[in-house]
Write a protein that holds these residues in place. Structure first.
Motif, PDB file in Angstrom:
ATOM      1  N   GLN A   1     -26.862 -16.584 -37.706  1.00  0.00           N
ATOM      2  CA  GLN A   1     -27.860 -16.066 -38.656  1.00  0.00           C
ATOM      3  C   GLN A   1     -28.422 -17.190 -39.524  1.00  0.00           C
ATOM      4  OE1 GLN A   1     -29.020 -12.849 -39.190  1.00  0.00           O
ATOM      5  NE2 GLN A   1     -27.875 -12.048 -37.450  1.00  0.00           N
ATOM      6  N   PHE A   2     -27.529 -18.042 -40.012  1.00  0.00           N
ATOM      7  CA  PHE A   2     -27.938 -19.111 -40.934  1.00  0.00           C
ATOM      8  C   PHE A   2     -28.903 -20.082 -40.271  1.00  0.00           C
ATOM      9  CE2 PHE A   2     -23.535 -18.751 -43.161  1.00  0.00           C
ATOM     10  CZ  PHE A   2     -23.910 -17.544 -43.727  1.00  0.00           C
ATOM     11  N   GLU A   3     -28.674 -20.360 -38.989  1.00  0.00           N
ATOM     12  CA  GLU A   3     -29.546 -21.304 -38.277  1.00  0.00           C
ATOM     13  C   GLU A   3     -30.987 -20.822 -38.241  1.00  0.00           C
ATOM     14  OE1 GLU A   3     -27.651 -21.865 -34.505  1.00  0.00           O
ATOM     15  OE2 GLU A   3     -26.008 -23.036 -35.383  1.00  0.00           O
ATOM     16  N   VAL A   4     -31.157 -19.518 -38.274  1.00  0.00           N
ATOM     17  CA  VAL A   4     -32.509 -18.929 -38.268  1.00  0.00           C
ATOM     18  C   VAL A   4     -33.086 -18.878 -39.686  1.00  0.00           C
ATOM     19  CG1 VAL A   4     -33.843 -16.837 -37.785  1.00  0.00           C
ATOM     20  CG2 VAL A   4     -32.005 -17.539 -36.226  1.00  0.00           C
ATOM     21  N   LEU A   5     -32.255 -18.490 -40.668  1.00  0.00           N
ATOM     22  CA  LEU A   5     -32.753 -18.185 -42.015  1.00  0.00           C
ATOM     23  C   LEU A   5     -32.842 -19.393 -42.944  1.00  0.00           C
ATOM     24  CD1 LEU A   5     -30.692 -14.904 -42.576  1.00  0.00           C
ATOM     25  CD2 LEU A   5     -33.162 -15.029 -42.290  1.00  0.00           C
ATOM     26  N   PHE A   6     -31.870 -20.299 -42.863  1.00  0.00           N
ATOM     27  CA  PHE A   6     -31.730 -21.316 -43.914  1.00  0.00           C
ATOM     28  C   PHE A   6     -32.750 -22.458 -43.910  1.00  0.00           C
ATOM     29  CE2 PHE A   6     -26.953 -20.462 -44.878  1.00  0.00           C
ATOM     30  CZ  PHE A   6     -27.320 -19.404 -45.681  1.00  0.00           C
ATOM     31  N   PRO A   7     -33.349 -22.834 -42.781  1.00  0.00           N
ATOM     32  CA  PRO A   7     -34.279 -23.976 -42.842  1.00  0.00           C
ATOM     33  C   PRO A   7     -35.487 -23.765 -43.747  1.00  0.00           C
ATOM     34  CG  PRO A   7     -33.535 -23.631 -40.593  1.00  0.00           C
ATOM     35  CD  PRO A   7     -33.052 -22.449 -41.383  1.00  0.00           C
ATOM     36  N   ASP A   8     -35.824 -22.531 -44.083  1.00  0.00           N
ATOM     37  CA  ASP A   8     -37.021 -22.290 -44.892  1.00  0.00           C
ATOM     38  C   ASP A   8     -36.686 -21.729 -46.274  1.00  0.00           C
ATOM     39  OD1 ASP A   8     -39.104 -23.174 -43.090  1.00  0.00           O
ATOM     40  OD2 ASP A   8     -38.522 -21.488 -41.827  1.00  0.00           O
ATOM     41  N   THR A   9     -35.756 -22.385 -46.946  1.00  0.00           N
ATOM     42  CA  THR A   9     -35.385 -21.981 -48.303  1.00  0.00           C
ATOM     43  C   THR A   9     -36.453 -22.411 -49.303  1.00  0.00           C
ATOM     44  OG1 THR A   9     -34.174 -24.049 -48.532  1.00  0.00           O
ATOM     45  CG2 THR A   9     -32.900 -22.114 -47.894  1.00  0.00           C
ATOM     46  N   ASN A  10     -36.476 -21.727 -50.435  1.00  0.00           N
ATOM     47  CA  ASN A  10     -37.379 -22.081 -51.538  1.00  0.00           C
ATOM     48  C   ASN A  10     -36.580 -22.520 -52.751  1.00  0.00           C
ATOM     49  OD1 ASN A  10     -39.835 -21.323 -50.207  1.00  0.00           O
ATOM     50  ND2 ASN A  10     -39.287 -19.179 -50.537  1.00  0.00           N
ATOM     51  N   VAL A  11     -37.149 -23.465 -53.506  1.00  0.00           N
ATOM     52  CA  VAL A  11     -36.525 -23.921 -54.754  1.00  0.00           C
ATOM     53  C   VAL A  11     -36.776 -22.878 -55.842  1.00  0.00           C
ATOM     54  CG1 VAL A  11     -36.546 -25.725 -56.534  1.00  0.00           C
ATOM     55  CG2 VAL A  11     -36.769 -26.344 -54.116  1.00  0.00           C
ATOM     56  N   MET A  12     -35.746 -22.581 -56.631  1.00  0.00           N
ATOM     57  CA  MET A  12     -35.853 -21.575 -57.686  1.00  0.00           C
ATOM     58  C   MET A  12     -36.707 -22.103 -58.844  1.00  0.00           C
ATOM     59  SD  MET A  12     -34.121 -18.914 -56.634  1.00  0.00           S
ATOM     60  CE  MET A  12     -33.387 -17.922 -57.947  1.00  0.00           C
ATOM     61  N   PRO A  13     -37.358 -21.213 -59.594  1.00  0.00           N
ATOM     62  CA  PRO A  13     -38.226 -21.640 -60.703  1.00  0.00           C
ATOM     63  C   PRO A  13     -37.486 -22.520 -61.709  1.00  0.00           C
ATOM     64  CG  PRO A  13     -38.521 -19.298 -60.257  1.00  0.00           C
ATOM     65  CD  PRO A  13     -37.357 -19.739 -59.422  1.00  0.00           C
ATOM     66  N   GLY A  14     -38.120 -23.629 -62.069  1.00  0.00           N
ATOM     67  CA  GLY A  14     -37.577 -24.522 -63.090  1.00  0.00           C
ATOM     68  C   GLY A  14     -36.598 -25.559 -62.585  1.00  0.00           C
ATOM     69  N   ALA A  15     -36.099 -25.399 -61.358  1.00  0.00           N
ATOM     70  CA  ALA A  15     -35.050 -26.294 -60.859  1.00  0.00           C
ATOM     71  C   ALA A  15     -35.576 -27.723 -60.650  1.00  0.00           C
ATOM     72  CB  ALA A  15     -34.477 -25.752 -59.555  1.00  0.00           C
ATOM     73  N   LYS A  16     -36.714 -27.847 -60.003  1.00  0.00           N
ATOM     74  CA  LYS A  16     -37.263 -29.179 -59.701  1.00  0.00           C
ATOM     75  C   LYS A  16     -37.577 -29.934 -60.998  1.00  0.00           C
ATOM     76  CE  LYS A  16     -40.778 -31.363 -56.752  1.00  0.00           C
ATOM     77  NZ  LYS A  16     -41.583 -32.152 -57.688  1.00  0.00           N
ATOM     78  N   LYS A  17     -38.221 -29.264 -61.933  1.00  0.00           N
ATOM     79  CA  LYS A  17     -38.584 -29.905 -63.198  1.00  0.00           C
ATOM     80  C   LYS A  17     -37.344 -30.388 -63.949  1.00  0.00           C
ATOM     81  CE  LYS A  17     -40.790 -29.038 -67.684  1.00  0.00           C
ATOM     82  NZ  LYS A  17     -41.391 -28.028 -68.581  1.00  0.00           N
ATOM     83  N   LEU A  18     -36.309 -29.560 -63.987  1.00  0.00           N
ATOM     84  CA  LEU A  18     -35.096 -29.912 -64.731  1.00  0.00           C
ATOM     85  C   LEU A  18     -34.361 -31.078 -64.092  1.00  0.00           C
ATOM     86  CD1 LEU A  18     -33.012 -29.459 -66.929  1.00  0.00           C
ATOM     87  CD2 LEU A  18     -31.998 -27.647 -65.511  1.00  0.00           C
ATOM     88  N   ILE A  19     -34.177 -31.027 -62.782  1.00  0.00           N
ATOM     89  CA  ILE A  19     -33.460 -32.111 -62.095  1.00  0.00           C
ATOM     90  C   ILE A  19     -34.212 -33.431 -62.234  1.00  0.00           C
ATOM     91  CG2 ILE A  19     -32.779 -32.969 -59.812  1.00  0.00           C
ATOM     92  CD1 ILE A  19     -32.115 -30.046 -59.076  1.00  0.00           C
ATOM     93  N   GLU A  20     -35.518 -33.392 -62.021  1.00  0.00           N
ATOM     94  CA  GLU A  20     -36.306 -34.626 -62.118  1.00  0.00           C
ATOM     95  C   GLU A  20     -36.284 -35.185 -63.536  1.00  0.00           C
ATOM     96  OE1 GLU A  20     -40.130 -33.561 -60.534  1.00  0.00           O
ATOM     97  OE2 GLU A  20     -39.489 -33.883 -58.448  1.00  0.00           O
TER      98      GLU A  20
END
Length: 228
Positions: A78-97
């Motif tokens: 199941q994971f091989e089908v579903l996981f490659p197209d994950t999305n980043v949660m709101p605010g995560a990219k800004k905070l980490i950067e």
């Protein structure tokens, strides 16, 4: 009482990536073959668990006619089908950067296996996760003897920082009740961003609770503020 910190550890599933939704889809796809439902109450028990713990609990609680090993095998498909197209949660990219650019040491403390991590990250998110250089994969790391709510993963993750910070110098970001318990057991402060369906009474151990990472104010914990 909130105290200043110097190092930050992030959970991944449901906090940085929308993979908790994908786990629900994957597990429901498996259990529905046996006429069962993967309920939110069952999911709540499992969030933050390692793969083998999750499989054992689902097989036992839903009385599935398969072994935990067979459940893990089906999950991987199941994971091989579903996981490659994950999305980043709101605010995560800004905070980490932001924290990276300010020189704050950052680590990842995920119950996922290393194999699962690469499925989720490699296609779209390698650049972002490269900013978390100290990574601990709970389901793959032999030093993480027990999954969340035990403190093992956060203690192991903190030990990977070159500066060897004390537990109280580390701030954890989590979405799961078990993850919050693990961080507190490790002696760390924890920012919780729970699923909105989680009962408020289950969030009390968190240092602070937010609806989204977008609402985090770094200066509360003595970290450099955003420059708007």
């Amino acid at each position: 009482m909130i105290k200043p910190v110097t190092h930050v550890l992030f959970d991944m599933d449901g906090l940085l990536l929308n993979t908790e939704d994908l786990y629900t889809v994957a597990f429901q796809n498996i259990v529905s073959q046996y006429g069962k439902d993967y309920t939110f109450n069952l999911k709540l028990k499992l969030m933050g668990s390692q793969a083998h713990e999750t499989a054992q609990t689902i097989v036992s609680e839903l009385e599935l006619p398969i072994t935990p090993e067979e459940f893990i095998h089906e999950s991987k498909k199941q994971f091989e089908v579903l996981f490659p197209d994950t999305n980043v949660m709101p605010g995560a990219k800004k905070l980490i950067e932001h924290l990276h650019n300010k020189g704050i040491p950052l680590g990842l403390a995920t119950s996922s296996s290393e194999e699962s991590y690469h499925l989720k990250v490699d296609k779209h998110h390698q650049a972002l996760f490269s900013l978390l250089p100290y990574k601990t994969f709970g389901s793959s790391d032999p030093n993480v003897k027990n999954g969340k709510p035990h403190p093992d993963i956060f203690l192991v993750a903190a030990s990977k920082f070159p500066e060897k910070p004390q537990a109280e110098q580390c701030l954890v970001f989590e979405d799961a009740v078990n993850g919050v318990k693990a961080a507190r057991a490790a002696g760390m402060q924890v920012v919780m961003v729970p699923d909105p369906r989680v009962d408020k009474s289950l969030t009390k151990e968190a240092t602070i609770v937010l609806q989204s990472l977008e609402h985090f104010k770094p200066e509360i914990f003595g970290l450099p503020p955003f420059e708007d």
